[in-house]
Write an enzyme that holds these catalytic residues in place. Structure first.
Site, short mmCIF file in Angstrom:
data_model
loop_
_atom_site.label_atom_id
_atom_site.label_comp_id
_atom_site.label_asym_id
_atom_site.label_seq_id
_atom_site.Cartn_x
_atom_site.Cartn_y
_atom_site.Cartn_z
N GLY A 1 45.98 -33.80 -29.76
CA GLY A 1 45.19 -34.63 -30.34
C GLY A 1 43.63 -34.67 -29.65
O GLY A 1 42.80 -35.49 -29.69
N CYS B 1 39.73 -31.46 -32.54
CA CYS B 1 40.84 -31.83 -33.10
C CYS B 1 40.74 -33.18 -33.61
O CYS B 1 40.14 -34.15 -32.98
CB CYS B 1 42.08 -31.83 -31.96
SG CYS B 1 43.72 -32.24 -32.62
N THR C 1 43.67 -34.67 -34.96
CA THR C 1 45.12 -35.33 -35.37
C THR C 1 45.29 -36.72 -34.99
O THR C 1 45.81 -37.55 -35.69
CB THR C 1 46.13 -34.60 -34.12
OG1 THR C 1 45.90 -32.86 -34.74
CG2 THR C 1 47.54 -34.80 -34.12
N GLY D 1 43.62 -29.17 -23.50
CA GLY D 1 42.87 -30.07 -24.34
C GLY D 1 42.11 -31.26 -23.61
O GLY D 1 42.63 -31.73 -22.61
N GLY E 1 39.22 -24.55 -24.64
CA GLY E 1 38.71 -23.99 -25.97
C GLY E 1 37.31 -24.11 -25.91
O GLY E 1 36.59 -23.29 -25.68
N SER F 1 43.51 -26.24 -36.58
CA SER F 1 43.90 -26.85 -37.95
C SER F 1 43.06 -27.46 -38.90
O SER F 1 43.31 -28.20 -39.36
CB SER F 1 45.02 -28.23 -37.25
OG SER F 1 46.03 -27.70 -36.76
N SER G 1 34.18 -27.44 -4.66
CA SER G 1 33.41 -28.64 -4.17
C SER G 1 34.29 -29.65 -4.27
O SER G 1 34.10 -30.57 -3.23
CB SER G 1 32.10 -29.01 -5.30
OG SER G 1 31.20 -28.12 -5.24
N CYS H 1 37.62 -29.78 -3.65
CA CYS H 1 38.35 -29.67 -2.24
C CYS H 1 37.67 -29.56 -1.04
O CYS H 1 38.11 -30.04 0.25
CB CYS H 1 38.72 -28.07 -2.17
SG CYS H 1 40.19 -27.85 -3.76
#
Length: 300
Positions: free
Chosen positions: A140, A145, A147, A184, A206, A235, A278, A280
């Site tokens: 979601g 997305c 969902t 996501g 993505g 989806s 950066s 770190c």
């Protein structure tokens, strides 16, 4: 067992992101690509037989008949014990999904298996016992997305990673040991840092990679090499129609959005890796493995 070596970034196995072109480019920066399940046999074999690219490729196996048949064909031509696979399904809670993984794992015990997606920890023992090495979490939260809006299902991504990260730590030396992939919700390099601070070992992207030259998004460019790309969820009705999966009983859980064109994917990866370095530096850490120690000091 085998160990993976490389950066924590994984290109999502979406048909517009997990392309052969993407895999070849990301391998040069020691980043991973989960190639999408609609690639042809020849494209997959070319990637998996390429010694420069194969160590950074997850071959995606879906639960649809075509994908399972392709995996069966390819298993006769290539040794999956030397590879990484990603078992991918919208609903990672199906018993048939877990059983399929278990059968595959017995056949190829040295294959590194990523699987998901789930959002609750009660399946961790089932996944690990089935042979899953990397549990992929997230429902979601993808940019395209819907969902959560359509089905009311989902947990905010950072809370989810944080919860699974706790279980990962508690199982570190036991029989339920696993690695974690956050899938996501990342919009910026800082979001990738937060996922790693939440104890994710891998972060699947993505939208952040979909505007790149190596993606298969439709691009509308101006004369000055700027423009937009068409990004859609797997989806979405667009994806279902494209892959002949538009069934009367299926509700679309994704949408089409416009995103900026970003040029070569190497530019985006440089920005992400720069952000991690950066973080770190600010925290006085010498490696990305220390980021979970800073969880309480990072702005969420």
């Amino acid at each position: 067992g085998r160990e993976l070596s490389g950066n924590s970034i994984v290109a999502a196995n979406m048909d517009i992101v997990g392309t052969a072109h993407m895999a070849k480019s990301l391998a040069k920066q020691k980043c991973f690509t989960a190639i999408h399940k609609y690639n042809s046999d020849s494209d997959v074999l070319n990637l998996l037989n390429d010694p420069e690219v194969s160590p950074y490729v997850f071959y995606t196996i879906g639960m649809n008949k075509e994908s399972l048949e392709q995996a069966e064909r390819l298993s006769k031509l290539i040794d999956f014990n030397k590879l990484q696979v990603c078992f991918e399904v919208a609903n990672g809670y199906m018993q048939s999904f877990i059983d399929t993984i278990a059968t595959f794992s017995k056949k190829f015990p040295k294959c590194i298996i990523m699987a998901g997606n789930i959002i609750s920890p009660e399946l961790i023992p089932d996944y690990v016992q089935a042979g899953v090495d990397i549990i992929k979490v997230g429902i979601g939260n993808g940019a395209a997305c819907t969902t959560s809006r359509v089905a009311g299902i989902g947990i905010p991504q950072y809370s989810l990673v944080d919860m699974f990260g706790w279980y990962k730590e508690s199982f570190q030396n036991g029989e339920n040991k696993f690695l974690l992939c956050s899938d996501g919700g990342c919009k910026t390099p800082g979001d990738v840092v937060k996922a790693l601070a939440g104890n994710a070992d891998f972060v699947m992207l993505g939208k952040m990679l979909a505007g790149a030259d190596e993606s298969a998004t439709v691009k509308i460019l101006n004369d000055n090499n700027t423009g937009i790309c068409e990004y859609y969820g797997m989806s979405s009705r667009t994806a279902m129609l494209k892959h002949n999966e538009n069934k009367p009983y299926r509700t679309a859980e994704g949408k089409v959005i416009e995103i900026p064109y970003t040029g070569p994917v190497s530019h985006t990866i440089d920005e992400i890796l720069g952000g991690i370095r950066s973080a770190c530096s600010y925290l006085n850490f010498s490696s990305v493995e220390e980021l979970p120690l800073a969880e309480k000091r990072i702005i969420k």
